[in-house]
Scaffold this active site. Structure first.
Site, short mmCIF file in Angstrom:
data_model
loop_
_atom_site.label_atom_id
_atom_site.label_comp_id
_atom_site.label_asym_id
_atom_site.label_seq_id
_atom_site.Cartn_x
_atom_site.Cartn_y
_atom_site.Cartn_z
N GLY A 201 -5.47 -9.71 -5.04
CA GLY A 201 -5.82 -11.03 -4.51
C GLY A 201 -4.63 -11.81 -3.97
N CYS A 364 9.43 -6.31 -6.79
CA CYS A 364 9.41 -5.81 -8.16
C CYS A 364 10.76 -5.22 -8.55
CB CYS A 364 8.34 -4.72 -8.30
SG CYS A 364 6.91 -5.01 -7.31
N1 PLP Z 1 0.56 -1.94 -4.41
C1 PLP Z 1 1.32 -2.47 -3.46
C2 PLP Z 1 1.48 -1.76 -2.16
C3 PLP Z 1 1.97 -3.69 -3.67
O1 PLP Z 1 2.73 -4.21 -2.70
C4 PLP Z 1 1.80 -4.33 -4.92
C5 PLP Z 1 2.52 -5.60 -5.22
O2 PLP Z 1 3.59 -5.86 -4.67
C6 PLP Z 1 0.97 -3.74 -5.87
C7 PLP Z 1 0.37 -2.54 -5.59
C8 PLP Z 1 0.72 -4.40 -7.20
O3 PLP Z 1 -0.19 -5.47 -7.06
P1 PLP Z 1 -0.28 -6.63 -8.17
O4 PLP Z 1 0.94 -7.47 -7.98
O5 PLP Z 1 -1.54 -7.37 -7.84
O6 PLP Z 1 -0.33 -5.96 -9.48
#
Ligand code: PLP
Length: 433
Positions: A201, A364
């Site tokens: 979201g 991250c």
């Molecule tokens: N997959 C991708 C390609 C993303 O860029 C991210 C978040 O940066 C995620 C998964 C993880 O999503 P969430 O932050 O909603 O856990």
């Protein structure tokens, strides 16, 4: 300009969710009026998301975000094989988000064979690589739609068709594609062979901690959690009603925005050709006129024009810089630029001090000094990976924001480079040549 890390709620999204915190606070499983109201809101949101994806509402599973959706897809398909002791093979790629990569490693620890595909220097997963990696017991292929660091779009329709012919399921992490690209999971749609698809979201102007896993009706998905029978036994737990309502509203707004794109009127046989039509840049970027984009982007082609303007504006004045993944179709909001002879981390801090948020590597990983695993997989040297910065725009980014970035970025790069002995040598060579 860090929308791939997260996006703000749109005011309409906030307005839609607000009553569900205090006024309509019911548990969607309760049978009284408050509960029925919450259930109706959840059902409506489910329909809105299904409409964005061109699938059935019953194929939508609400989750806590992209990470959970990715984990549920991989574990949900492969856990039953682990439990029964049947051989299982998973194919994914080394350029995936850690939500997939680390889930794949955890599955490998539990006995699943895992193949991590490499990519071309531009970041493409070639269909032939996938074909060559298939084994008789390949159960699942997981390849992302758009890369979070470079924006590069994978030929998912073709990859999914290969998996389908082989009898394997196909999952795609569409976290960075949803709301930016048309996604058609219908039986006649481009993504008809995709069995599972993840959305988050907060990458599309809904709250953090909300997400969706599309799970095709034919797929048997084991739950990761145990509890009630919510989400058709696929994801137990009291629904996050305000978050789900917000995600539904964000999906409606994203759909209107995508439909506003004139390029979408053209029949859309495949994402990659479509992206070229929408301005997914290939080769040297061109400077687009600004007049139509003074208050955020009305559609995807305007967003691409702003991104291309930013890219061209930087590359026209900054030497020894270039775009990672430039020759492939990319989502319209993302550019990943290397500035040789500097450390991205220093540039991120310098730009932050000027009020511009960007990211070195993926969000991250920020804080870590390791070069990005995505850029490393593309064959960039550690120095160039560490000199790469991601700029990611949103629908709310304005032409003024781009102009401001064009004032700040070249100046910051020039200042940081004066501190680099390697740059001083290079500058002398450039000046003498
Ligand atoms: N997959 C991708 C390609 C993303 O860029 C991210 C978040 O940066 C995620 C998964 C993880 O999503 P969430 O932050 O909603 O856990």
């Amino acid at each position: 300009m860090d929308a791939n890390a997260t996006t703000p709620l749109l005011p309409e999204v906030f307005d839609a969710m607000r009553p569900f915190w205090i006024e309509h606070f019911g548990n969607a499983s309760s049978i009284h009026r408050q509960g029925q109201h919450a259930r109706a809101a959840v059902d409506h949101a489910r329909e809105s998301v299904a409409s964005l994806l061109h699938c059935r509402p019953s194929e939508i599973v609400f989750t806590s975000g992209g990470t959970e959706s990715d984990n549920l897809a991989l574990f949900g398909v492969l856990q039953p094989f682990i439990a029964s002791g049947e051989p299982a093979h998973l194919i994914t790629a080394s350029t995936e988000h850690h939500a997939v990569l680390h889930a794949a490693e955890a599955l490998r620890d539990r006995g699943v064979e895992v193949t991590f595909l490499g990519c071309t220097p531009q970041g493409l997963i070639e269909p032939e690589m996938l074909r060559a990696a298939l084994r008789p017991h390949t159960r699942l292929v997981s390849i992302m739609l758009a890369n979070n660091e470079t924006g590069v779009i994978q030929p998912v329709a073709e990859l999914a068709a290969i998996a389908y012919e082989h009898g394997a399921l196909f999952h795609t992490d569409a976290v960075q594609a949803a709301g930016k690209l048309p996604l058609d999971l219908s039986r006649s749609g481009e993504l008809k062979n995709v069995d599972l698809l993840s959305i988050s979201g907060h990458k599309m102007h809904a709250p953090q901690g909300t997400g969706v896993l599309f799970c095709r009706r034919s797929v048997r998905l084991a739950p990761m959690f145990f509890g009630g029978s919510h989400e058709r036994q696929r994801r137990p737990g009291t629904e996050n009603v305000p978050g789900i309502v917000a995600l539904g509203r964000a999906a409606e707004l994203a759909q209107s925005w995508l439909l506003a794109d004139p390029a979408k009127e053209v029949s859309t046989p495949a994402i990659v050709p479509l992206l070229h039509a929408m301005g997914g840049s290939a080769g040297a970027p061109s400077v687009a006129p600004l007049s139509h984009a003074m208050g955020g982007s009305a559609d995807a082609s305007q967003l691409a024009a702003l991104r291309d303007r930013l890219e061209a504006g930087i590359l026209n004045v900054v030497e020894e810089a270039g775009v990672n993944g430039a020759s492939l179709p990319r989502v319209s909001n993302t550019t990943n630029i290397y500035f040789d002879h500097l450390e991205a981390e220093a540039l991120v801090i310098a730009l932050d001090l000027k009020g511009l948020s960007v990211s070195g590597g993926s969000a991250c990983q920020s804080g870590a000094t390791e070069p990005s695993h995505v850029l490393t997989a593309m064959g960039l040297s550690p120095a160039r990976s560490r000199a790469s910065v991601r700029f990611s725009l949103s629908r709310l980014t304005t032409a003024e924001d781009v102009d401001r970035a064009l004032e700040i970025v070249p100046a910051a790069v020039a200042r940081l480079r004066t501190l680099s002995p390697a740059w001083r040598n290079t500058a002398e060579v450039l000046a003498s040549g």
